[in-house]
Design a protein around this motif. Structure first.
Motif, PDB file in Angstrom:
ATOM      1  N   UNK B 291      14.420  20.830  37.845  1.00 41.46           N
ATOM      2  CA  UNK B 291      13.530  19.992  38.621  1.00 41.46           C
ATOM      3  C   UNK B 291      14.246  19.598  39.919  1.00 41.46           C
ATOM      4  N   UNK B 292      13.492  19.587  41.006  1.00 44.12           N
ATOM      5  CA  UNK B 292      14.050  19.192  42.299  1.00 44.12           C
ATOM      6  C   UNK B 292      13.853  17.691  42.486  1.00 44.12           C
ATOM      7  N   UNK B 293      14.940  17.006  42.728  1.00 41.11           N
ATOM      8  CA  UNK B 293      14.883  15.547  42.803  1.00 41.11           C
ATOM      9  C   UNK B 293      15.343  15.106  44.186  1.00 41.11           C
ATOM     10  N   UNK B 294      14.479  14.396  44.923  1.00 37.43           N
ATOM     11  CA  UNK B 294      14.908  13.834  46.213  1.00 37.43           C
ATOM     12  C   UNK B 294      15.870  12.663  45.978  1.00 37.43           C
ATOM     13  N   UNK B 295      16.530  12.258  47.011  1.00 35.09           N
ATOM     14  CA  UNK B 295      17.473  11.137  46.911  1.00 35.09           C
ATOM     15  C   UNK B 295      16.722   9.853  46.590  1.00 35.09           C
ATOM     16  N   UNK B 296      17.273   9.083  45.663  1.00 35.75           N
ATOM     17  CA  UNK B 296      16.724   7.786  45.266  1.00 35.75           C
ATOM     18  C   UNK B 296      15.250   7.881  44.882  1.00 35.75           C
ATOM     19  N   UNK B 297      14.909   8.859  44.112  1.00 33.66           N
ATOM     20  CA  UNK B 297      13.516   9.039  43.728  1.00 33.66           C
ATOM     21  C   UNK B 297      13.449   9.647  42.329  1.00 33.66           C
ATOM     22  N   UNK B 298      12.244   9.509  41.731  1.00 35.05           N
ATOM     23  CA  UNK B 298      11.987  10.114  40.428  1.00 35.05           C
ATOM     24  C   UNK B 298      11.419  11.508  40.623  1.00 35.05           C
ATOM     25  N   UNK B 299      11.591  12.323  39.621  1.00 35.90           N
ATOM     26  CA  UNK B 299      10.927  13.623  39.568  1.00 35.90           C
ATOM     27  C   UNK B 299      10.661  13.926  38.101  1.00 35.90           C
ATOM     28  N   UNK B 300       9.460  14.417  37.831  1.00 37.27           N
ATOM     29  CA  UNK B 300       9.083  14.703  36.447  1.00 37.27           C
ATOM     30  C   UNK B 300       9.222  16.187  36.162  1.00 37.27           C
ATOM     31  N   UNK B 301       9.615  16.472  34.966  1.00 35.48           N
ATOM     32  CA  UNK B 301       9.640  17.858  34.492  1.00 35.48           C
ATOM     33  C   UNK B 301       8.913  17.866  33.162  1.00 35.48           C
ATOM     34  N   UNK B 302       8.091  18.897  32.974  1.00 33.14           N
ATOM     35  CA  UNK B 302       7.208  18.917  31.819  1.00 33.14           C
ATOM     36  C   UNK B 302       7.519  20.123  30.938  1.00 33.14           C
ATOM     37  N   UNK B 303       7.563  19.890  29.654  1.00 34.93           N
ATOM     38  CA  UNK B 303       7.748  20.951  28.666  1.00 34.93           C
ATOM     39  C   UNK B 303       6.526  20.957  27.758  1.00 34.93           C
ATOM     40  N   UNK B 304       6.163  22.101  27.289  1.00 34.65           N
ATOM     41  CA  UNK B 304       5.161  22.174  26.220  1.00 34.65           C
ATOM     42  C   UNK B 304       5.813  22.843  25.028  1.00 34.65           C
ATOM     43  N   UNK B 305       5.449  22.350  23.872  1.00 32.90           N
ATOM     44  CA  UNK B 305       6.083  22.853  22.653  1.00 32.90           C
ATOM     45  C   UNK B 305       5.051  22.845  21.541  1.00 32.90           C
ATOM     46  N   UNK B 306       5.056  23.882  20.752  1.00 34.47           N
ATOM     47  CA  UNK B 306       4.142  23.974  19.612  1.00 34.47           C
ATOM     48  C   UNK B 306       4.923  23.700  18.351  1.00 34.47           C
ATOM     49  N   UNK B 307       4.491  22.648  17.665  1.00 31.84           N
ATOM     50  CA  UNK B 307       5.204  22.255  16.451  1.00 31.84           C
ATOM     51  C   UNK B 307       4.691  23.040  15.258  1.00 31.84           C
ATOM     52  N   UNK B 308       5.524  23.175  14.298  1.00 29.95           N
ATOM     53  CA  UNK B 308       5.111  23.820  13.061  1.00 29.95           C
ATOM     54  C   UNK B 308       4.216  22.873  12.280  1.00 29.95           C
ATOM     55  N   UNK B 309       3.359  23.462  11.430  1.00 36.56           N
ATOM     56  CA  UNK B 309       2.510  22.641  10.572  1.00 36.56           C
ATOM     57  C   UNK B 309       3.365  22.032   9.487  1.00 36.56           C
ATOM     58  N   UNK B 310       3.697  20.805   9.654  1.00 32.73           N
ATOM     59  CA  UNK B 310       4.476  20.158   8.614  1.00 32.73           C
ATOM     60  C   UNK B 310       4.303  18.661   8.730  1.00 32.73           C
ATOM     61  N   UNK B 311       4.630  18.033   7.662  1.00 32.66           N
ATOM     62  CA  UNK B 311       4.520  16.582   7.638  1.00 32.66           C
ATOM     63  C   UNK B 311       5.679  15.968   8.416  1.00 32.66           C
ATOM     64  N   UNK B 312       5.413  14.798   8.941  1.00 36.29           N
ATOM     65  CA  UNK B 312       6.505  14.033   9.516  1.00 36.29           C
ATOM     66  C   UNK B 312       6.771  14.322  10.966  1.00 36.29           C
ATOM     67  N   UNK B 313       7.748  13.577  11.492  1.00 36.13           N
ATOM     68  CA  UNK B 313       8.099  13.666  12.895  1.00 36.13           C
ATOM     69  C   UNK B 313       9.309  14.576  13.074  1.00 36.13           C
ATOM     70  N   UNK B 314       9.429  15.112  14.281  1.00 39.85           N
ATOM     71  CA  UNK B 314      10.515  16.031  14.595  1.00 39.85           C
ATOM     72  C   UNK B 314      11.381  15.406  15.682  1.00 39.85           C
ATOM     73  N   UNK B 315      12.697  15.386  15.501  1.00 35.02           N
ATOM     74  CA  UNK B 315      13.549  14.828  16.554  1.00 35.02           C
ATOM     75  C   UNK B 315      13.673  15.789  17.729  1.00 35.02           C
TER      76      UNK B 315
END
Lengths: 320, 697
Positions: B291-315
Motif C-alpha cells: 500500500x502506498x502511504x503519504x506522509x502523516x496519513x492513513x492508507x487502507x489495504x484490503x484483503x479478501x479471504x474465503x474461510x472454510x466451512x467450520x465452526x468457530x472463529x479463525x485467528x
C-alpha cells in the motif's frame, strides 16, 4: 659341552637340559648332503634296517645281505636307513621393531633365545646351522658361509647380542638365504612380521603376502618353513585408551609421528591387528608354511620350547 | 572520559590468559616408541606445548582487539553540555519513567527507553548525598520502588525490568502516574520533594504533564533527547498498523470475508509516497500486499479471504514485514474472523402501523442496519401471534437460533409460552422489552416477572404531579458510562434533548440485581438491564417509536439501539465485536468460572465475583485470546490490540517546566563507545592482512 657355553649367552641355563630332549623336527624325512642323525629320504648308511632290493651293477658289495641272497638264490642288497645331516636356516629380523618391550617381555630377548635354542639343538644333533640377519637396512650373510660349528655359534652369539635397529630389508634377506638353500631343511623366520613393507608407500598387507610367496618357493626346494611371530601384548591389545595426549613414534623411523588423544588413536586398533594376524595365519597356511605365534607375556622358556614341540596355533611341522 | 561499567575492565586481566596459556602450553604428550604404528588411527592433530611465541605481531593485534572490545563493554562515556536540573540540596525524589510504546522508537541503534535509562542513571548519580530516590513507570507491570537511600535498587530494578521486556504497550500517560508518585512521596519528612518525569515529548509522555505537580512538589520534566528549551526535533519516520476490521463479503462467496488494514505513516517526506508491504496471515497462509502511504496519513489495504466451512472463529494476523522500522512494536495486529458470526435478531412488533412514525420495527431496523457491523446482523420481524404460535408448536426450537428477541410494545406473552422465553434467556438469549400502550403491567409481571429487571408499576405522563394535569416532557440524563452498553463512549450520546411524554414506572426492588444504563433527568430509570443465567435482559421504559417519545428522532438513537442490541445479544463475545486494547479488562457473565487462554498459551482461570461478573484483566499482550467455559453457546474469542494513539510519536507541547529556583545542574554523560569502532575495524583489517600475508608465504 663347548657349544652350550657359547650359546648360554642367549639362553637361560635352566633351559639347556630341556632342550637336550628336543630335536629340530620330526618326519618328514630330510635329504641332507652329509651324514647326520636325521632319517633321509634315501636309503643309506645308517644302522637301522629299512628294506631289501635286488642287486644292481654298481651297488656297493659291502651292502649285500648274504643270508638273504642264500635264501633267495640271488643277490639281495640290504637297505638301511640313511641318517643324514639337517640344515637349519635361521632368518632373523633384527629391525628396530624387535626392540619393543621391557625386560622379559622384550621381543628381541625372546627372538634371540629362540635362535640360540635352535642352534643349540642343531649342534646336539650335529646339524648344520645357517643364519642371515637383517638389520639397519643391510643383511649380514656371514652366517650362511660354511664354517666350523663352534665358530658359527660364536658368530651367531655375537650378532644376537647386538641390539636390533633400523629397517629389515626383507627382500635382500630372503634372496640371500634362497640363493644358498638348495638342500632340504628347516627354515626358521623369526620376526614380529608387523611391518614387512619395503617402504611406507608399499601396502603392508600386500608386502606380507609377497613375503609368504617368497617363502613358499623355499618349500618347493624341500625346505620346511616355520614362521615364528614374536609379538608384545601392547601390539595386540591397545592399552593407552586414555583421554591424555600421546605421541607415537615409529621404532624404525619410517612412518610419520602420530599424535593425539589415546582413546581416539586406539579406536579400532585391536580389530585391525586381529585382522592382520588372521591374514598372516591364512597366508602361511595356504602356502604350506608353519606359523607359530608367540607373545612375550608368555614365559621365555615356554616360548622357546614351543618352537620344538609344535605347540601353538599351527604345528611347527609343515603340512604339505 | 568515564566508564559507565568500570567493573567490566576486570576483563582486561583475562588478556594475560592467552599469553600464559600460550607460553605454558599444555601437558606434553607422552612419547611411545611403537612397532605397530600402522594400526593406529591418526586423528586430528593435537596442539602440544609451545614455549615460544611464534607470531608476536599477530598476538599483539589480537590482544589489542580483545582489549578494545572489553573497553566498549565497559561503556566509556564523557561529560557533555547536557545539564540535568537536579535539586542541589538533599531531597526526596521520585523518578517517573514514560514506558509507553513511543519509547521503543529507535532514532538510531538505541531506543528512547535505553536513552531514558542512561538519563535516569545520570540523575541518580547527580543526586546530592542523603537524597532518597524511588522509581515508578507508566507500565502497570513495571517496577515500583519507594524512595530510599539505596539508589542502586532503582537502577537494579530498572535494568532487570528492561532486560525482561522487549516491547512496551498499554502504558498509562505520565500524567496518569503523577497521583501515585505524589502519594509515594511522604509529606512529613520536611525535605524538598521532586518528581523527575523522564520521557519523550509525545502526548502520552511529557506532553501529558500538567504545568506543575500538586502539594508543593517540584515537577521536573526531562527528555531523552534535546533540552526542553530547544525546539523539538522531528522524530524519525515510522509506519504502523493502526486499525484492522473485517466484514463478510457475500457478493464474492457466502464464506468470503473482506479484511481491511489501515496503515499510518508518521513523519516522512511529504513529497514522497512510501510503499509499505502488508502481510495477512491466516492459519499459516501468508498473503502479501502493498500500500502506498503519504506522509502523516492513513492508507487502507484490503484483503479478501474465503474461510472454510467450520465452526468457530479463525485467528488472523496482519503484519508489516519491514526490515527496519523505527518503531516495530506497532507493526502487527491481531483479529478473529468468522463466517458464522451472525447475530440473529427477532423483532416482535406488538403495535404494527402503516405509519412509520408509529412503527417500532421501522425505527429499530433502520437503526440496526446503520451499524458498522450490520453485515453481522440478521434481522427478522414477526407478530406476537406468530411468536406464540411458533412457541406452542415447536417449543424452545422456535427461538433456538435467536440471539436477541425484542418485544417492542408487545402484549405480555401468555402463560403457556412465557416459560419457554424465560428458559431461552437462561440459556443465553438476549431479551429487550420496550413498553408502550400494548404493555399490560399485570400480565407482564405475572408471566415475565422472572426476567424483568424490575416489575412494572404502570405508565405515567411525564411531569405529572398531584394537582397538576398539564403534561410535560422528560429528557434523558447522561448515560452511565460505567455500564457496558456505554463503556468507551466519548462525549455526549445525543439523547439529552429527547422529549418523553410518557414513561413506565417500575417497582423498586433492592433484591433484584439490576444495572441502570440510562435514566431520565428526573431520576426515573429509562433503560435497565439484568442478567439471568447466560442471558441478558433490557427494559426500556418508553417506546422506541414516537408514541410516547421523540427518541427515534434524536441523533443518539442509532448508537443507542446498536449498543443496546450488541450488548444484549452478546455481540462483543463474537469475533467481530471482540477487540480490546492492551490492559483493558474484559467482563463475562453467565458462568461461575471460565478459563481464558492468552496468546502465549497460558491459561487464566477466573471466577465470578459477588455480582456474578467474571473480570479478566490480564490483557497485557496483544494477540488472540480464547475463552473456554463449560457450556458455551458459541465460540468465545477476543483479540487485544494496541491503541493507535500509542503509535503517535509526533512531538506535543510540553507545558511542564522545571522550577528555576534552588536548581543545580549536573552534567550528563554521553556514550563514547562508538569512537572505538574505527580502531576495532582497523585492527580487524590488520589482522586479516597479517593472516593473508602469512598464508601466501
Amino acid at each position: 659341552m663347548a657349544e652350550s657355553t657359547a650359546l648360554a649367552a642367549l639362553l637361560p641355563e635352566s633351559l639347556l637340559d630341556a632342550l637336550r630332549q628336543r630335536s629340530l623336527t620330526s618326519p618328514p624325512r630330510t635329504s641332507g648332503a652329509r651324514h647326520g642323525e636325521h632319517r633321509s629320504q634315501r636309503a643309506g648308511l645308517g644302522l637301522e634296517f629299512r628294506d631289501h632290493r635286488p642287486y644292481a651293477p654298481g651297488d656297493d658289495l659291502r651292502r649285500l645281505d648274504w643270508r638273504a641272497a642264500a635264501r633267495q638264490d640271488r643277490l639281495i642288497l640290504r637297505q638301511q636307513e640313511a641318517e643324514e645331516e639337517l640344515t637349519a636356516t635361521i632368518v632373523l629380523d633384527a629391525g628396530a621393531n624387535m626392540a619393543y618391550g621391557e625386560g622379559e617381555t622384550n621381543k628381541w630377548r625372546h627372538a634371540t633365545a629362540m635362535v640360540g635354542a635352535i642352534a643349540y639343538v642343531a649342534g646336539l644333533a650335529h646339524d648344520r646351522v645357517r643364519f642371515a640377519i637383517g638389520r639397519d637396512g643391510t643383511v649380514d650373510t656371514s652366517g650362511l658361509l660354511a664354517a666350523p660349528a663352534r665358530e658359527q655359534q660364536a658368530r651367531l652369539v655375537d650378532l644376537c647380542t647386538q641390539p636390533p635397529g633400523g629397517r629389515t630389508p626383507w627382500t635382500e634377506l630372503l634372496e640371500s638365504v634362497a640363493s644358498s638353500s638348495r638342500r632340504r631343511g628347516v627354515t626358521f623366520v623369526i620376526s614380529d612380521l608387523l611391518d614387512v613393507a619395503y617402504d611406507i608407500e608399499q601396502d603392508a598387507d600386500e608386502a606380507l603376502v609377497r613375503l609368504c610367496d617368497r617363502l613358499a618357493i623355499f618349500r618347493t626346494r624341500g625346505q620346511t618353513v616355520v614362521l615364528v611371530q614374536v609379538l608384545h601384548d601392547d601390539e595386540v591389545r591397545f592399552r593407552w585408551n586414555e583421554s591424555k595426549a600421546f605421541r607415537f613414534e615409529d621404532l624404525v623411523k619410517r612412518r610419520p609421528v602420530i599424535e593425539g588423544v589415546g582413546s581416539q588413536l586406539g579406536e579400532g586398533f585391536d580389530e585391525r591387528v586381529g585382522a592382520y594376524l588372521e591374514l598372516v595365519g591364512s597366508s602361511a597356511t595356504s602356502r604350506g608354511l608353519s606359523r607359530l605365534l608367540t607373545r612375550t607375556s608368555t614365559p621365555l622358556a615356554d616360548n622357546v620350547l614351543r618352537v620344538f614341540s609344535g605347540a601353538g596355533e599351527f604345528p611347527v611341522e609343515a603340512r604339505a | 572520559m568515564t566508564l559507565l561499567a568500570p567493573a567490566l575492565l576486570l576483563g582486561l586481566l583475562g588478556l594475560g590468559l592467552p599469553v600464559v596459556a600460550h607460553l605454558l602450553g599444555r601437558e606434553p604428550p607422552q612419547v611411545i616408541r611403537f612397532a605397530a604404528l600402522r594400526f593406529l588411527k591418526a586423528g586430528d592433530p593435537v596442539v602440544t606445548q609451545r614455549r615460544r611465541v611464534r607470531d608476536r605481531g599477530l598476538l599483539a593485534i589480537r590482544l589489542l582487539l580483545l582489549a578494545l572490545l572489553i573497553l566498549v563493554l565497559a561503556r566509556p562515556s564523557s561529560l557533555d553540555d547536557r545539564q540535568l536540573a537536579v535539586l542541589a540540596e538533599p531531597h526526596d525524589a521520585m523518578i517517573v519513567l514514560d514506558a509507553s510504546m513511543s519509547m521503543d522508537l529507535r532514532p538510531d541503534d538505541t531506543s528512547e527507553l535505553a536513552r531514558a535509562r542512561d538519563v535516569i542513571a545520570d540523575i541518580v548519580r547527580a543526586l546530592p548525598d542523603q537524597s532518597r530516590v524511588g522509581l515508578l513507570t507508566t507500565d502497570a507491570n513495571g517496577p515500583e520502588i519507594a524512595p530510599s537511600l539505596a539508589a542502586d535498587e532503582v537502577m537494579n530494578a530498572l535494568d532487570e525490568w528492561l532486560s525482561d521486556t522487549t516491547e512496551h504497550y498499554g502504558a498509562k500517560t505520565l500524567a496518569a502516574c503523577l497521583p501515585q508518585a505524589v502519594a509515594t512521596l511522604e509529606s512529613g519528612s520536611g525535605r524538598p520533594r521532586v518528581i523527575y518525569a523522564v520521557g519523550d515529548r509525545t502526548a502520552r509522555g511529557l506532553g501529558s504533564l500538567p504545568v506543575a505537580a500538586p502539594d508543593d512538589i517540584a515537577l521536573v520534566p526531562i527528555t531523552t533527547g534535546t533540552s526542553l528549551d530547544e525546539p523539538a526535533p522531528s522524530p524519525p519516520e515510522h509506519v504502523g498498523l493502526v486499525d484492522v476490521a473485517w466484514t463478510p463479503a457475500p457478493e464474492i462467496d457466502p464464506r468470503a470475508i473482506r479484511i481491511t488494514a489501515t496503515v499510518h505513516r508518521y513523519g516522512g517526506d511529504p513529497e514522497q509516497v512510501l510503499a509499505v508491504p502488508v502481510e495477512l496471515n491466516i492459519e499459516g497462509n501468508t498473503t502479501p500486499a502493498e500500500v502506498n502511504v503519504p506522509a502523516n496519513a492513513d492508507a487502507d489495504v484490503e484483503f479478501t479471504h474465503t474461510l472454510l466451512d467450520r465452526e468457530g472463529a479463525t485467528p488472523a494476523t496482519l503484519r508489516l514485514p519491514l526490515r527496519s522500522d523505527a518503531l516495530p512494536t506497532d507493526d502487527v495486529r491481531h483479529l478473529w474472523i468468522s463466517n458464522q458470526d451472525q447475530l440473529d435478531i427477532a423483532i416482535v412488533n406488538g403495535d404494527p402501523s402503516e405509519l412509520r412514525a408509529h412503527d417500532e420495527v421501522f425505527f429499530l431496523a433502520t437503526a440496526l442496519r446503520a451499524s458498522d457491523q450490520h453485515e453481522h446482523l440478521q434481522l427478522r420481524s414477526l407478530a406476537p401471534d406468530q411468536l406464540e404460535q411458533n412457541l406452542r408448536e415447536h417449543g424452545r426450537a422456535a427461538i433456538a437460533e435467536t440471539d436477541l428477541l425484542i418485544l417492542a410494545n408487545v402484549r405480555a406473552p401468555t402463560a403457556d409460552v412465557a416459560p419457554i422465553l424465560i428458559d431461552r434467556v437462561r440459556e443465553g438469549m438476549g431479551l429487550w422489552i420496550t413498553v408502550g400502550d400494548r404493555v399490560a403491567t399485570r400480565e407482564y409481571n405475572e408471566n415475565l416477572g422472572a426476567v424483568l429487571p424490575l416489575l412494572l408499576r404502570g405508565p405515567v405522563y411525564a411531569g405529572t404531579a398531584p394537582g397538576r394535569t398539564q403534561a410535560r416532557t422528560e429528557a434523558f440524563a447522561s448515560p452511565q458510562l460505567a455500564h457496558p452498553i456505554f463503556a468507551g463512549l466519548g462525549g455526549e450520546l445525543g439523547l439529552s434533548q429527547t422529549q418523553t411524554r410518557r414513561l413506565m414506572l417500575l417497582e423498586p426492588d433492592p433484591e433484584r440485581a439490576t444495572s441502570l444504563a440510562l435514566s431520565f433527568a428526573g431520576g426515573a430509570p429509562a433503560l435497565l438491564t439484568t442478567s439471568l443465567g447466560a442471558g441478558r435482559v433490557g427494559l426500556l421504559t418508553t417506546t422506541v417509536d414516537r408514541d410516547w417519545s421523540d427518541l427515534p428522532l434524536r441523533p443518539g438513537f442509532v448508537p443507542f439501539v446498536q449498543r443496546t442490541a450488541a450488548y444484549l445479544g452478546g455481540l462483543e463475545s463474537a469475533a467481530a465485536g471482540s477487540v480490546l486494547t492492551v490492559d483493558q479488562a474484559k467482563e463475562f457473565r453467565g458462568a461461575d468460572s471460565l478459563t481464558v487462554i492468552d496468546p502465549r498459551g497460558e491459561a487464566h482461570r477466573i471466577v465470578a465475583d459477588n455480582d456474578g461478573v467474571l473480570r479478566f484483566d490480564a490483557t497485557h499482550v496483544p494477540g488472540h485470546y480464547r475463552v473456554e467455559r463449560a457450556a458455551s453457546r458459541r465460540d468465545e474469542v477476543f483479540a487485544v490490540q494496541v491503541d493507535r494513539s500509542e503509535s503517535d510519536t509526533s512531538p506535543a507541547t510540553v507545558q511542564a517546566r522545571a522550577p528555576e529556583h534552588d536548581r543545580a545542574s549536573a552534567p550528563g554523560t554521553v556514550p563514547r563507545g562508538q569512537l572505538l569502532f574505527w580502531p576495532i575495524a582497523l585492527l580487524l583489517l590488520a589482522e586479516a592482512v597479517w593472516r593473508w600475508r602469512r598464508a601466501i608465504q
